[in-house]
Design a protein around this motif. Sequence first.
Motif, short mmCIF file in Angstrom:
data_model
loop_
_atom_site.label_atom_id
_atom_site.label_comp_id
_atom_site.label_asym_id
_atom_site.label_seq_id
_atom_site.Cartn_x
_atom_site.Cartn_y
_atom_site.Cartn_z
N GLN A 202 57.79 50.66 21.40
CA GLN A 202 58.38 49.33 21.28
C GLN A 202 57.79 48.34 22.28
N ILE A 203 57.20 48.86 23.35
CA ILE A 203 56.62 47.98 24.36
C ILE A 203 55.12 47.86 24.12
N SER A 204 54.63 46.65 24.11
CA SER A 204 53.20 46.43 23.90
C SER A 204 52.43 46.84 25.15
N GLU A 205 51.52 47.79 24.97
CA GLU A 205 50.69 48.25 26.08
C GLU A 205 49.83 47.10 26.61
N LYS A 206 49.43 46.21 25.71
CA LYS A 206 48.61 45.08 26.13
C LYS A 206 49.38 44.15 27.06
N ILE A 207 50.65 43.90 26.73
CA ILE A 207 51.48 43.03 27.57
C ILE A 207 51.71 43.66 28.94
N VAL A 208 51.98 44.98 28.96
CA VAL A 208 52.20 45.67 30.23
C VAL A 208 50.94 45.61 31.09
N ALA A 209 49.77 45.87 30.47
CA ALA A 209 48.51 45.84 31.22
C ALA A 209 48.20 44.43 31.73
N LEU A 210 48.45 43.43 30.90
CA LEU A 210 48.23 42.05 31.32
C LEU A 210 49.15 41.68 32.49
N SER A 211 50.42 42.06 32.38
CA SER A 211 51.38 41.75 33.44
C SER A 211 50.98 42.44 34.74
N GLY A 212 50.59 43.72 34.62
CA GLY A 212 50.16 44.45 35.81
C GLY A 212 48.91 43.84 36.43
N GLY A 213 47.97 43.43 35.58
CA GLY A 213 46.75 42.82 36.08
C GLY A 213 47.02 41.52 36.81
N VAL A 214 47.86 40.69 36.23
CA VAL A 214 48.22 39.42 36.87
C VAL A 214 48.93 39.68 38.19
N LEU A 215 49.85 40.66 38.21
CA LEU A 215 50.59 40.98 39.42
C LEU A 215 49.65 41.44 40.54
N PHE A 216 48.71 42.33 40.21
CA PHE A 216 47.75 42.80 41.21
C PHE A 216 46.92 41.65 41.76
N ILE A 217 46.48 40.76 40.88
CA ILE A 217 45.66 39.64 41.32
C ILE A 217 46.46 38.69 42.22
N VAL A 218 47.73 38.47 41.86
CA VAL A 218 48.61 37.64 42.71
C VAL A 218 48.76 38.28 44.09
N PHE A 219 48.98 39.60 44.12
CA PHE A 219 49.07 40.30 45.40
C PHE A 219 47.76 40.15 46.19
N GLY A 220 46.63 40.25 45.49
CA GLY A 220 45.33 40.12 46.14
C GLY A 220 45.11 38.74 46.72
N ILE A 221 45.48 37.72 45.97
CA ILE A 221 45.32 36.33 46.45
C ILE A 221 46.24 36.09 47.64
N GLN A 222 47.47 36.58 47.53
CA GLN A 222 48.42 36.43 48.64
C GLN A 222 47.90 37.13 49.89
N SER A 223 47.34 38.32 49.70
CA SER A 223 46.78 39.07 50.83
C SER A 223 45.58 38.34 51.43
N PHE A 224 44.74 37.76 50.57
CA PHE A 224 43.57 37.03 51.02
C PHE A 224 43.94 35.80 51.84
N LEU A 225 45.03 35.11 51.43
CA LEU A 225 45.45 33.87 52.10
C LEU A 225 46.29 34.13 53.36
N SER A 226 46.84 35.33 53.47
CA SER A 226 47.72 35.62 54.60
C SER A 226 46.89 35.96 55.84
N THR A 227 47.49 35.72 56.99
CA THR A 227 46.80 36.01 58.24
C THR A 227 47.00 37.48 58.63
N VAL A 228 46.03 38.03 59.30
CA VAL A 228 46.10 39.43 59.73
C VAL A 228 46.82 39.49 61.07
N VAL A 229 47.91 40.29 61.09
CA VAL A 229 48.65 40.48 62.35
C VAL A 229 48.04 41.67 63.08
N VAL A 230 47.39 41.41 64.19
CA VAL A 230 46.72 42.49 64.95
C VAL A 230 47.68 43.09 65.96
#
Length: 230
Positions: A202-230
Motif C-alpha cells: 500500500q505504500i509507494s516505495e518511490k515515495i518512501v525513497a524520495l522522502s528518505g533522500g530529501v531527509l538525508f540531503i536536508v540533514f547534510g545541508i544542515q550539517s554543512f552549515l552548522s559550526t563544528v564544536v571542538v
Amino acid sequence: MASSVIQGFTKSLAMTVLSEIGDKTFFAAAIMAMRHPRRLVLSGCMTALIVMTALSVLVGWAAPNLISRKWAHHITTLLFLGFGLWSLWDAFHDEGESEELAEVEAKLDADFKANKKGSKDGNKDDDDVKKHNRSILLQFLSPIYLKAFSITFFGEWGDKSQLATIGLAADENPLGVVLGGILGQALCTTAAVLGGRSLASQISEKIVALSGGVLFIVFGIQSFLSTVVV
C-alpha cells in the motif's frame, strides 16, 4: 543538553523509519511472521536491531575520539549527502522493491524447504515453540528466534541505515540517537510482523525513497552549515 537529546532523537527516529520501511530486513520479518509465531519473530528481530543500533551509536560516539571532531563532522556531512543522492537514485528505479522482495522470499523459501526435510527435528522444534509456558531463556534458544536474530543482524550489517546511524551519532547526542533509532526500529519491525506485506503493497516505495533522500540531503545541508564544536 535537553535540546541536543531531542534533536538527536527526532533526527534518528525520522531517518530510521524512512530507511527501514520496505528494507530487506522489513520484508524478511514480514515473511517469517507468516510462517512462525509472531512473538518469536518480533523478539528476535528487535533484539538484533537494538544490538545493531547500540553498536552503531557506540562506534559513532567513539569516532570523534579516534579522529578530530572537525573531520568526523565533514565525513558525516558527506555521508548524509551521499545517502540522500543514493536514495533519490533508488526512487527512480521502480523495480528495486520487487527485486528485493523476490530475493528475500527466494532465500527464506529455500531455508523453509530445507528445514521441512528434517521433519522429525522440525516437528519437535515446532512442538516446543507451541508451548506457551516455556521459560524466557528457552524462548531465546528457539531456532525461530535465533533465525530471526541472525537474518536481521547480518542483513543490517553495513546497511545504509547502520552507516547513517554511525554518522549521526558522531554529530549528535548519542543518547538521543540511540533512543530515536530503537523507537524507529520498533515501529517498523512491529508493522512488518503485524502486516508487513500488505503495508508494503500500500505504500509507494518511490515515495518512501524520495522522502528518505530529501531527509538525508536536508540533514547534510544542515550539517554543512552548522559550526563544528571542538
